[in-house]
Structure formats: C-alpha cells, structure tokens
Design a protein around this motif. Structure first.
Motif, short mmCIF file in Angstrom:
data_model
loop_
_atom_site.label_atom_id
_atom_site.label_comp_id
_atom_site.label_asym_id
_atom_site.label_seq_id
_atom_site.Cartn_x
_atom_site.Cartn_y
_atom_site.Cartn_z
N LYS A 70 0.84 -1.19 0.00
CA LYS A 70 0.00 0.00 0.00
C LYS A 70 0.88 1.24 0.00
O LYS A 70 2.02 1.20 0.48
N LEU A 71 0.34 2.33 -0.50
CA LEU A 71 1.10 3.58 -0.52
C LEU A 71 1.63 3.93 0.87
O LEU A 71 2.78 4.28 1.06
N LYS A 72 0.76 3.79 1.87
CA LYS A 72 1.14 4.13 3.26
C LYS A 72 2.34 3.31 3.74
O LYS A 72 3.17 3.79 4.50
N ASN A 105 -0.87 9.04 -11.49
CA ASN A 105 -1.80 8.48 -10.50
C ASN A 105 -1.22 8.54 -9.09
O ASN A 105 -1.91 8.87 -8.13
N LEU A 106 0.06 8.22 -8.99
CA LEU A 106 0.72 8.24 -7.68
C LEU A 106 0.70 9.63 -7.06
O LEU A 106 0.30 9.80 -5.90
N THR A 107 1.09 10.64 -7.85
CA THR A 107 1.11 11.99 -7.28
C THR A 107 -0.30 12.45 -6.92
O THR A 107 -0.50 13.12 -5.91
N ASN A 108 -1.28 12.05 -7.73
CA ASN A 108 -2.65 12.43 -7.39
C ASN A 108 -3.10 11.81 -6.08
O ASN A 108 -3.79 12.44 -5.28
N GLU A 109 -2.68 10.58 -5.85
CA GLU A 109 -3.03 9.93 -4.59
C GLU A 109 -2.34 10.65 -3.42
O GLU A 109 -2.93 10.84 -2.36
N LEU A 110 -1.09 11.07 -3.64
CA LEU A 110 -0.35 11.75 -2.57
C LEU A 110 -0.96 13.11 -2.23
O LEU A 110 -0.82 13.62 -1.13
N ARG A 111 -1.63 13.72 -3.22
CA ARG A 111 -2.26 15.02 -2.97
C ARG A 111 -3.26 14.98 -1.82
O ARG A 111 -3.49 16.00 -1.16
N GLN A 112 -3.87 13.80 -1.59
CA GLN A 112 -4.86 13.68 -0.52
C GLN A 112 -4.25 14.02 0.84
O GLN A 112 -4.91 14.57 1.70
N ASP A 113 -2.98 13.65 1.02
CA ASP A 113 -2.40 13.70 2.36
C ASP A 113 -1.31 14.74 2.56
O ASP A 113 -0.81 14.91 3.67
#
Ligand SMILES: Nc1ncnc2c1ncn2[C@@H]1O[C@H](COP(=O)(O)OP(=O)(O)OP(=O)(O)O)[C@@H](O)[C@H]1O
Ligand SMILES: [Mg+2]
Lengths: 266, 89
Positions: A70-72, A105-113
C-alpha cells in the motif's frame, strides 16, 4: 491549502537536484507543512542517504505503483520532523519500471495527504525525466553558473514548456561570489538574461553541504550553514512570502577591499 | 598582466564574459535545432515571398545557421532561374 506537486530537475547531472529536494522538503516541514519527497531516480537512489533514512527502507516506489504494497507502507516517516515523509526509489530496477501514467496516478493519490509533493528527478531527458514531470504542477530548475549546466537548463525549460509546465523557476546552486567578483564566474543576471525565467533563489557553494550529506542531516537543520540559510529562504518564498532573493555574501576579504580602494582612486 | 588587470578591477580579465558569449551562441543553435520545424517553416515562408518577385529553384534552396567569428548568421542560398518581366505601366 491546495497541495502542489513540484518537480526538481536540471538536465545535467550532479548540479544539486537531490540536495535541493532534501533541503526544501525539510525546510517546508520545519514550517509545519505536510511534505513528501519522491525519489524518481530509479537505479541510482540517493535521496534516502542525503536524508539519513536509508536504514528504514522496506518498500520502494516501484513496489507502490505495482501494488506490491500500500502507498502508506511505502512511505518512510521522518522522525525528526512531524509531517515529513520519503518515498524512496527502487535500486535494483531501471527507469522503465514505472510509466508517466502511473506516476501521475501516484502523485494524485499523494495530494490527498500532503501540502507539498517534491519530486526529485534523475539527470537526463529520457523516460526518468518524463516520469518525474508527469504529475507535476510546477518545476524548479536547478543550474550551476557554468556553460554546460545553463545550456542544459535551457533545454529542460523548453521540454517543460512543451509538456505544459510554463512557470518553471530557477535555483542557481553553488554560486561562488569570490569568483563572480573577480570576473571568473557568470553572475545571476547573466544567467537570467539568457534563460529568461523567474529566479526562485541562489544557493552558495558551501562545505556544509558535504558535511550534512555525510551525516544524513540536511543543511537547513544547521543554523550556521550559508547554503542552509539560502534554502530556508527559498522555502519561505515557496510559501508565498515576499523576501528578496539574494542577501547572502561572503565577508569581504582584504584583497577585495584593497581592490575597491584602487577602483575608487582611478 | 592578468594580476594587474584584476587588481585594477578590470572584470573582462576573467572568463565570465567568454562564458556568457559562448553560451549565447550555442543556445541560438540549440534552440533552432531543437525544433526541426523552425528552419523548414522559415524556408517555406521565404519561398512564398520570393516567388512573387522572381523564379527560383525551390528544390535547391538551402537555409541554415552558420557561425561567423562571434556571431551566428542566418544564411540562405537561393538559386535564381529568372526574373519576371515587370508589367508595363
Ligand atoms: N551548494 C553546494 N555546495 C557544495 N556542494 C554541493 C552543493 N550542492 C550540491 N553539492 C554537492 O554536489 C554533489 C551533487 O549534488 P546532488 O547529488 O544533489 O546532485 P544531483 O543533481 O541530484 O545529481 P544526480 O544528477 O546524480 O542525481 C553532491 O556531492 C553534493 O554534496
Ligand atoms: Mg540526484
């Protein structure tokens, strides 16, 4: 605060991308921002050692985009600063192990946090570069005051523009004011005239960078470091503060004062 | 001599000016050649304009950047086949 994805790039290798990424990221985290540093130099990872986090790596960016973890789980939390994280590059693969689409996609997911997603770009203009810029909103171009470095910066600025990144900002690294004064190094104005882009900051040549890299502690943590002070100023500018770009200078030495007197006498 | 120049603060004694000048020239070439369309587009446009005035050999036109001593020149070689007769007023 709207999150920003910023790629740190240069074209030419060894001009200070990784040093700049580590110091700006640390500095922003010291100002209580949530920051993630993404190392996209797959096969030649270095941001981990510059940050002093190399012993804590379990997963890497390739594991994350391929869904192996998972990303986390891939993110390493820096215990020194609340909110500072690193996503390390893979060491055993090459630049084609991820695609620009996956990167986006990865950077967009990181934008959440995160408030700031700083992407450390590899040297060159091939796939590693294309991956690094894929999800970026803005770019910081690092150049040294040398012909080859400024030339490569020009090429990179053109490629960034072609990719829709039109507001690149320049960081001039390793400026030696003594050499500038004696007319043996291009100064900031020369470089800006040629590249015609905005100046984000100027970082002096500083032995502290070597020491801090040896220790794995970014120079911004060292209050006496001149390069560290320059990076802290750049970070404040990234936060929207309006502070003058250049305010560092080496203490005038005897020779320079003598020269000034001679000049006045003429 | 060098040291005297430096003492007197003659900045051009240093290599900075050389660096700046070389960079300026090399970037003219880089920027022109990075977009391969640039010279072609220019060539097309030139042909269009010159055709109004004279007959030219469109196949053998050469348009290129050339280095002079310390400048870059746009050099066009355009073979002329003949002039159009000026219309009688
Ligand atoms: N301001 C500075 N003063 C002194 N040394 C510096 C400075 N900035 C960078 N360096 C040194 O220059 C070297 C290259 O820096 P760095 O690894 O950050 O460059 P890079 O652009 O990331 O390189 P690569 O293209 O290989 O990824 C390092 O040894 C670093 O310690
Ligand atoms: Mg690097």
């Amino acid at each position: 605060m709207k999150s920003r994805v910023i790629v740190i790039t240069s074209g030419k290798g060894g001009v200070g991308k990784t040093t700049t990424t580590a110091n700006l990221g640390t500095s922003l985290a010291m100002m209580d921002k949530r920051v993630v540093l993404v190392d996209t130099d797959i096969g030649l990872r270095n941001l981990d050692v510059v940050m002093g986090l190399e012993n804590r790596i379990v997963f890497d960016i390739v594991d994350v985009v391929n869904g192996k973890c998972k990303l986390k789980q891939g993110l390493i939390k820096d215990k020194r600063f609340e909110g500072l994280h690193l996503l390390p590059a893979a060491q055993t693969k090459d630049k084609t192990a991820i695609t620009p689409h996956q990167m986006k996609n990865l950077t967009n997911e990181l934008r959440q946090d995160f408030d700031f997603i700083l992407v450390d770009c590899p040297a060159g203009i091939e796939q590693g570069f294309r991956n690094a810029i894929a999800g970026a909103d803005d770019a910081i171009v690092v150049a040294m005051p040398e012909v080859s470095s400024v030339r490569d910066a020009d090429r990179i600025i053109g490629l960034l523009e072609a990719a829709g990144l039109r507001n690149s900002q320049l960081v001039v690294n390793r400026l030696r004011s003594k050499m500038v004064r004696r007319g043996d190094m291009m100064d900031i104005k020369d470089i800006l005239d040629i590249l015609s882009i905005d100046l984000l900051g100027v970082v002096p040549e500083d032995e502290c960078i070597v020491v801090s890299t040896n220790r794995g502690e970014p120079a911004v943590m060292e209050s006496a470091s001149r390069a560290g002070a320059a990076y802290r100023r750049i970070a404040r500018r990234m936060m929207g503060e309006e502070i003058p770009v250049i305010s560092f200078d080496e203490p005038e030495n005897l020779f320079y004062r003598f020269k000034k007197i001679l000049k006045m006498a003429r | 001599m060098d040291i005297i120049n430096r003492l007197l603060g003659r900045e051009n004694a240093g290599s900075r000016d050389i660096a700046r000048e070389r960079l300026r020239l090399v970037l003219i070439h880089d920027r022109a050649s990075v977009s391969p369309n640039f010279l072609n587009a220019l060539k097309e446009e030139l042909i269009r304009v010159i055709r109004e005035y004279m007959e030219i050999d469109e196949e053998s036109i050469i348009v290129d950047l050339e280095n002079e001593d310390n400048s870059v020149a746009l050099v066009a070689n355009i073979p002329i086949r003949g002039f159009k007769r000026a219309a009688n007023e």
